[in-house]
Design a protein around this motif. Structure first.
Motif, PDB file in Angstrom:
ATOM      1  N   ALA A   1       0.845  -1.190   0.075  1.00 42.48           N
ATOM      2  CA  ALA A   1      -0.028   0.198  -0.053  1.00 42.48           C
ATOM      3  C   ALA A   1       1.008   1.362   0.043  1.00 42.48           C
ATOM      4  CB  ALA A   1      -0.764   0.058   1.080  1.00 42.48           C
ATOM      5  N   ALA A   2       0.299   2.430  -0.713  1.00 39.68           N
ATOM      6  CA  ALA A   2       1.167   3.438  -0.780  1.00 39.68           C
ATOM      7  C   ALA A   2       1.263   4.277   0.684  1.00 39.68           C
ATOM      8  CB  ALA A   2       0.519   4.434  -1.433  1.00 39.68           C
ATOM      9  N   VAL A   3       2.703   4.602   0.834  1.00 35.45           N
ATOM     10  CA  VAL A   3       2.843   5.468   2.110  1.00 35.45           C
ATOM     11  C   VAL A   3       2.739   7.037   1.711  1.00 35.45           C
ATOM     12  CG1 VAL A   3       4.420   5.904   4.084  1.00 35.45           C
ATOM     13  CG2 VAL A   3       4.215   3.609   3.057  1.00 35.45           C
ATOM     14  N   VAL A   4       1.744   7.489   2.418  1.00 33.35           N
ATOM     15  CA  VAL A   4       1.315   8.955   2.120  1.00 33.35           C
ATOM     16  C   VAL A   4       1.492   9.856   3.338  1.00 33.35           C
ATOM     17  CG1 VAL A   4       0.116   8.403   0.001  1.00 33.35           C
ATOM     18  CG2 VAL A   4      -0.939   8.650   2.409  1.00 33.35           C
ATOM     19  N   PRO A   5       1.586  11.218   3.223  1.00 36.28           N
ATOM     20  CA  PRO A   5       1.409  12.160   4.279  1.00 36.28           C
ATOM     21  C   PRO A   5      -0.017  12.000   5.186  1.00 36.28           C
ATOM     22  CG  PRO A   5       2.634  13.168   2.256  1.00 36.28           C
ATOM     23  CD  PRO A   5       1.863  11.821   1.993  1.00 36.28           C
ATOM     24  N   VAL A   6       0.150  11.815   6.213  1.00 37.02           N
ATOM     25  CA  VAL A   6      -1.267  11.962   7.014  1.00 37.02           C
ATOM     26  C   VAL A   6      -1.258  13.013   8.116  1.00 37.02           C
ATOM     27  CG1 VAL A   6      -1.429   9.384   6.752  1.00 37.02           C
ATOM     28  CG2 VAL A   6      -0.261  10.091   8.610  1.00 37.02           C
TER      29      VAL A   6
ATOM     30  N   LEU B   1      22.337  13.272  31.754  1.00 36.55           N
ATOM     31  CA  LEU B   1      21.484  12.470  32.306  1.00 36.55           C
ATOM     32  C   LEU B   1      20.167  12.054  31.442  1.00 36.55           C
ATOM     33  CD1 LEU B   1      21.920  13.194  35.846  1.00 36.55           C
ATOM     34  CD2 LEU B   1      23.011  11.361  34.833  1.00 36.55           C
ATOM     35  N   ALA B   2      19.752  13.266  31.182  1.00 36.68           N
ATOM     36  CA  ALA B   2      18.310  13.300  30.259  1.00 36.68           C
ATOM     37  C   ALA B   2      18.058  14.621  29.689  1.00 36.68           C
ATOM     38  CB  ALA B   2      17.258  12.743  31.415  1.00 36.68           C
ATOM     39  N   GLU B   3      17.300  14.600  28.836  1.00 38.84           N
ATOM     40  CA  GLU B   3      16.847  15.743  28.193  1.00 38.84           C
ATOM     41  C   GLU B   3      15.524  16.034  28.482  1.00 38.84           C
ATOM     42  OE1 GLU B   3      18.371  17.114  23.927  1.00 38.84           O
ATOM     43  OE2 GLU B   3      15.904  16.812  23.670  1.00 38.84           O
ATOM     44  N   LEU B   4      14.943  17.153  29.034  1.00 37.74           N
ATOM     45  CA  LEU B   4      13.628  17.527  29.187  1.00 37.74           C
ATOM     46  C   LEU B   4      13.154  18.673  28.471  1.00 37.74           C
ATOM     47  CD1 LEU B   4      12.128  17.901  32.779  1.00 37.74           C
ATOM     48  CD2 LEU B   4      11.656  19.682  31.006  1.00 37.74           C
ATOM     49  N   SER B   5      12.000  18.662  27.776  1.00 34.73           N
ATOM     50  CA  SER B   5      11.618  19.608  26.897  1.00 34.73           C
ATOM     51  C   SER B   5      10.003  19.672  27.037  1.00 34.73           C
ATOM     52  CB  SER B   5      11.849  18.967  25.376  1.00 34.73           C
ATOM     53  OG  SER B   5      11.080  17.839  25.230  1.00 34.73           O
ATOM     54  N   THR B   6       9.703  20.974  26.858  1.00 33.42           N
ATOM     55  CA  THR B   6       8.442  21.488  26.819  1.00 33.42           C
ATOM     56  C   THR B   6       8.069  21.574  25.514  1.00 33.42           C
ATOM     57  OG1 THR B   6       8.470  22.394  29.092  1.00 33.42           O
ATOM     58  CG2 THR B   6       6.612  23.144  27.940  1.00 33.42           C
ATOM     59  N   ASP B   7       6.976  21.158  24.931  1.00 33.66           N
ATOM     60  CA  ASP B   7       6.653  21.084  23.570  1.00 33.66           C
ATOM     61  C   ASP B   7       5.423  21.617  23.543  1.00 33.66           C
ATOM     62  OD1 ASP B   7       9.018  19.847  22.925  1.00 33.66           O
ATOM     63  OD2 ASP B   7       8.143  17.859  22.594  1.00 33.66           O
ATOM     64  N   THR B   8       4.963  22.725  22.719  1.00 31.07           N
ATOM     65  CA  THR B   8       3.955  23.194  22.351  1.00 31.07           C
ATOM     66  C   THR B   8       3.684  22.843  20.826  1.00 31.07           C
ATOM     67  OG1 THR B   8       4.246  25.248  23.714  1.00 31.07           O
ATOM     68  CG2 THR B   8       2.701  25.406  22.020  1.00 31.07           C
ATOM     69  N   VAL B   9       2.519  22.199  20.632  1.00 35.15           N
ATOM     70  CA  VAL B   9       2.439  21.403  19.459  1.00 35.15           C
ATOM     71  C   VAL B   9       0.992  22.060  18.724  1.00 35.15           C
ATOM     72  CG1 VAL B   9       2.111  19.094  18.338  1.00 35.15           C
ATOM     73  CG2 VAL B   9       3.287  19.487  20.269  1.00 35.15           C
ATOM     74  N   ARG B  10       1.009  21.904  17.316  1.00 30.41           N
ATOM     75  CA  ARG B  10      -0.174  22.124  16.434  1.00 30.41           C
ATOM     76  C   ARG B  10      -0.041  21.019  15.614  1.00 30.41           C
ATOM     77  NH1 ARG B  10      -4.088  25.528  14.283  1.00 30.41           N
ATOM     78  NH2 ARG B  10      -4.443  25.150  12.073  1.00 30.41           N
ATOM     79  N   ALA B  11      -0.996  20.249  15.462  1.00 29.79           N
ATOM     80  CA  ALA B  11      -1.158  19.118  14.556  1.00 29.79           C
ATOM     81  C   ALA B  11      -2.294  19.336  13.510  1.00 29.79           C
ATOM     82  CB  ALA B  11      -1.477  18.075  15.192  1.00 29.79           C
ATOM     83  N   ASP B  12      -2.128  18.854  12.384  1.00 27.91           N
ATOM     84  CA  ASP B  12      -2.963  19.290  11.088  1.00 27.91           C
ATOM     85  C   ASP B  12      -3.311  17.941  10.304  1.00 27.91           C
ATOM     86  OD1 ASP B  12      -3.692  22.341  11.182  1.00 27.91           O
ATOM     87  OD2 ASP B  12      -1.314  21.941  11.296  1.00 27.91           O
ATOM     88  N   ARG B  13      -4.515  17.379  10.280  1.00 32.82           N
ATOM     89  CA  ARG B  13      -4.384  16.399   9.475  1.00 32.82           C
ATOM     90  C   ARG B  13      -4.382  16.658   7.866  1.00 32.82           C
ATOM     91  NH1 ARG B  13      -7.382  11.565  11.600  1.00 32.82           N
ATOM     92  NH2 ARG B  13      -6.813  10.905   9.427  1.00 32.82           N
ATOM     93  N   LEU B  14      -3.940  15.624   7.319  1.00 39.08           N
ATOM     94  CA  LEU B  14      -3.693  15.936   5.905  1.00 39.08           C
ATOM     95  C   LEU B  14      -4.564  15.087   4.921  1.00 39.08           C
ATOM     96  CD1 LEU B  14       0.342  15.961   6.172  1.00 39.08           C
ATOM     97  CD2 LEU B  14      -1.315  18.005   6.155  1.00 39.08           C
ATOM     98  N   ASN B  15      -5.787  14.770   5.277  1.00 40.94           N
ATOM     99  CA  ASN B  15      -6.517  13.860   4.785  1.00 40.94           C
ATOM    100  C   ASN B  15      -7.711  14.653   4.060  1.00 40.94           C
ATOM    101  OD1 ASN B  15      -7.882  14.609   6.786  1.00 40.94           O
ATOM    102  ND2 ASN B  15      -8.522  12.436   7.481  1.00 40.94           N
ATOM    103  N   GLY B  16      -7.616  16.128   4.138  1.00 36.35           N
ATOM    104  CA  GLY B  16      -8.585  16.913   3.484  1.00 36.35           C
ATOM    105  C   GLY B  16      -9.717  17.311   4.489  1.00 36.35           C
ATOM    106  N   SER B  17      -9.678  16.842   5.637  1.00 37.31           N
ATOM    107  CA  SER B  17     -10.649  17.273   6.570  1.00 37.31           C
ATOM    108  C   SER B  17     -10.730  18.488   7.337  1.00 37.31           C
ATOM    109  CB  SER B  17     -10.488  16.105   7.632  1.00 37.31           C
ATOM    110  OG  SER B  17      -9.496  16.185   8.647  1.00 37.31           O
ATOM    111  N   GLY B  18      -9.309  18.966   7.291  1.00 35.41           N
ATOM    112  CA  GLY B  18      -9.270  20.483   7.633  1.00 35.41           C
ATOM    113  C   GLY B  18      -9.096  20.097   9.316  1.00 35.41           C
ATOM    114  N   ARG B  19      -9.159  19.113  10.048  1.00 36.06           N
ATOM    115  CA  ARG B  19      -8.955  19.083  11.450  1.00 36.06           C
ATOM    116  C   ARG B  19      -7.674  19.462  11.898  1.00 36.06           C
ATOM    117  NH1 ARG B  19     -12.628  13.660  12.833  1.00 36.06           N
ATOM    118  NH2 ARG B  19     -14.753  14.588  12.124  1.00 36.06           N
TER     119      ARG B  19
END
Length: 502
Positions: free
Chosen positions: A108-113, A133-151
């Motif tokens: 199956a094709a592997v596509v951006p999602v 010892l470790a890396e600590l990060s605070t991540d502010t994230v925005r996620a966009d679906r790439l299936n045309g839903s606009g979510r």
């Protein structure tokens, strides 16, 4: 194209823009924290249209920004632990990474999602010598679906990743401090999982069981099918013991399909079982060579130098290297073949719409116990036949047949264990003792054949064959010892010659 691998061990926590981190100095040797600044990361995650990788907890991304821009494939190892395989930045998915998920994607094709853009505020936790010892990060994230839903979705999370080679207990100590400060562990194991969940995706769930015989058998088959797919990537990465584990998964599935023929219609399962046999054979060449190499190496190491006449070690090493190359190529060809992909597709279809027979609706304990005892009867007949034969090739072949039958009894019992409980566990253990003894006998038989071939080649090359003949004699003695032990081991495995212990 080269790919690098690292073991990623981390913990994730829920956060809000106003979350305040507690002071971490003094936690498990943390002497100080050093601010590393803010990095802007932009990652596009790839998957099949039906999100097969995400369903398996696998992530494949192309990321820019930060110190590790490139392609990253993350394979789950355990909760909070993943192996990250990286490759240089390129426009297309690198072939090295595509191969590792081929069993999941099956053409199956592997596509951006999903596209994730993160603002990452990084701190390093250092010990008194300045070691990470470790890396600590605070991540502010925005996620966009790439299936045309606009979510899309937005959130903030805190991630603590253990330094390479660090002690996981360090994360436990940090976890206690963060929990005391009010932080909660994240519900999702990865950013991709959360992004998909918050934009409407629900991972497929295993069908709810009804406790019937069919339910138990299908649950076992699904577990082994998942193991097969997991070890596929491990074999391609040449991880230790991966070929053996993948082969065991194929054998367990084939055994279950054969043993539980009253539960699943053989007209539908036999073609799949035949292909599983083919796959086990292709994997077996590499595994058998590996086992034989280890055995012969150990036998040579146990000899005093005074009995090592001629270039014995060099000849064994050359034989091992030649066989390793040949069997490795055979395994790779099998996993890259269309036949293998067709097997995986057939297996998926079989489990999605199982050909259940009437017995599948029966009481699990009764139906599964009956199947196990039927397999035991076949084993008993083979053991009796082997013991009745005089020593020689015919007995060797009969004992090998008994070994395969013992393995089928053991696997059938393992599948039945959730329904039959401790008696099945004990019975499987007894069958394993029989299988192991018969396996040791077969290994000695196979070793003798190889040692004879080594002796012939050594003689033809003008070398002394003394050491090879000595080792041949010891393997012959070991096989005879196994034959002498068999009646006693068999008697302990099934007292009185009956299997009514389930």
């Amino acid at each position: 194209m080269t790919a690098d691998t690292k073991r990623e061990i981390e913990r994730k926590y829920e956060a809000t823009p106003g979350t305040r981190l507690p002071v971490l100095t003094g936690v498990a040797g943390t002497a100080r924290t050093v601010d590393q600044g803010v990095a802007e990361l932009d990652a596009v995650y790839y998957d099949t249209a039906d999100l097969r990788l995400a369903a398996a907890g696998i992530t494949l991304r192309r990321r820019t920004g930060g110190g590790d821009a490139g392609w990253h494939l993350k394979l789950p190892v355990a909760p909070g632990t993943r192996d990250e395989i990286s490759a240089p930045l390129a426009d297309e998915v690198p072939d090295a990474l595509t191969a590792l998920v081929r069993a999941r994607t099956r053409g199956a094709a592997v596509v951006p999602v999903v596209r994730l853009r993160s603002s990452r505020d990084v701190r390093h936790l250092l010990d008194e010598r300045g070691a990470l010892l470790a890396e600590l990060s605070t991540d502010t994230v925005r996620a966009d679906r790439l299936n045309g839903s606009g979510r899309h979705a937005e959130w903030t999370e805190i991630e603590v990743e253990l330094a390479d080679g660090g002690d996981p207990a360090f994360l436990d100590a940090v976890h206690k401090r963060l929990r005391k400060a009010g932080l909660r562990p994240a519900a999702s194991s990865s950013k991709l999982e959360r992004a998909l969940a918050e934009t409407g995706w629900r991972p497929p769930r295993e069908p709810e069981g009804d406790g019937s015989a069919g339910d138990h058998v299908l649950r076992y088959l699904r577990e082994q099918a998942e193991a097969l797919l997991t070890y596929d990537a491990a074999v391609r990465r040449d991880l230790p013991d991966s070929v053996h584990k993948m082969r065991v998964a194929t054998r367990r599935m084939r055994s279950a399909l054969r043993s539980y023929r009253k539960v699943l219609d053989r007209a539908a399962t036999d073609p799949v079982a035949d292909e599983l046999k083919w796959l086990a054979g292709e994997l077996g060449a590499a595994r058998d060579h590996e086992v034989l190499t280890e055995r012969l190496t150990a036998r040579i190491d146990a000899l005093p130098d005074t009995l090592l006449l001629g270039p014995v070690r060099a000849r064994l090493q050359a034989w091992a290297a030649a066989g390793r190359a040949g069997t490795g190529e055979r395994t790779a060809a099998a996993l890259d073949s269309d036949r293998y992909l067709a097997l995986l597709a057939s297996l998926t279809a079989l489990l999605a719409e199982p050909p259940l027979r009437r017995a599948a609706r029966g009481t699990a304990a009764k139906v599964l116990r009956g199947a196990v005892l039927k397999e035991y009867e076949r084993l008993a007949a083979r053991v009796d036949r082997a013991l009745a034969l005089p020593p020689g090739n015919a007995r060797d072949h009969a004992l090998h047949d008994a070994r395969k039958a013992a393995k089928r009894v053991r696997y059938a019992t393992e599948a039945a264990r959730p329904a039959l409980g401790k008696p099945a566990k004990r019975f499987a253990r007894r069958m394993k003792s029989v299988q192991q003894l018969l396996g040791e006998h077969q290994d000695a038989v196979v070793a003798r054949e190889t040692l004879r071939d080594m002796a012939v080649k050594a003689h033809a090359a003008g070398e002394t064959a003394f050491t090879w003949g000595l080792l041949y004699g010891r393997e012959e003695s070991r096989a005879e010892q196994c034959e002498r032990e068999l009646p006693q081991v068999w008697g302990r495995a099934a007292p009185g010659g009956k299997a009514g212990r389930l």
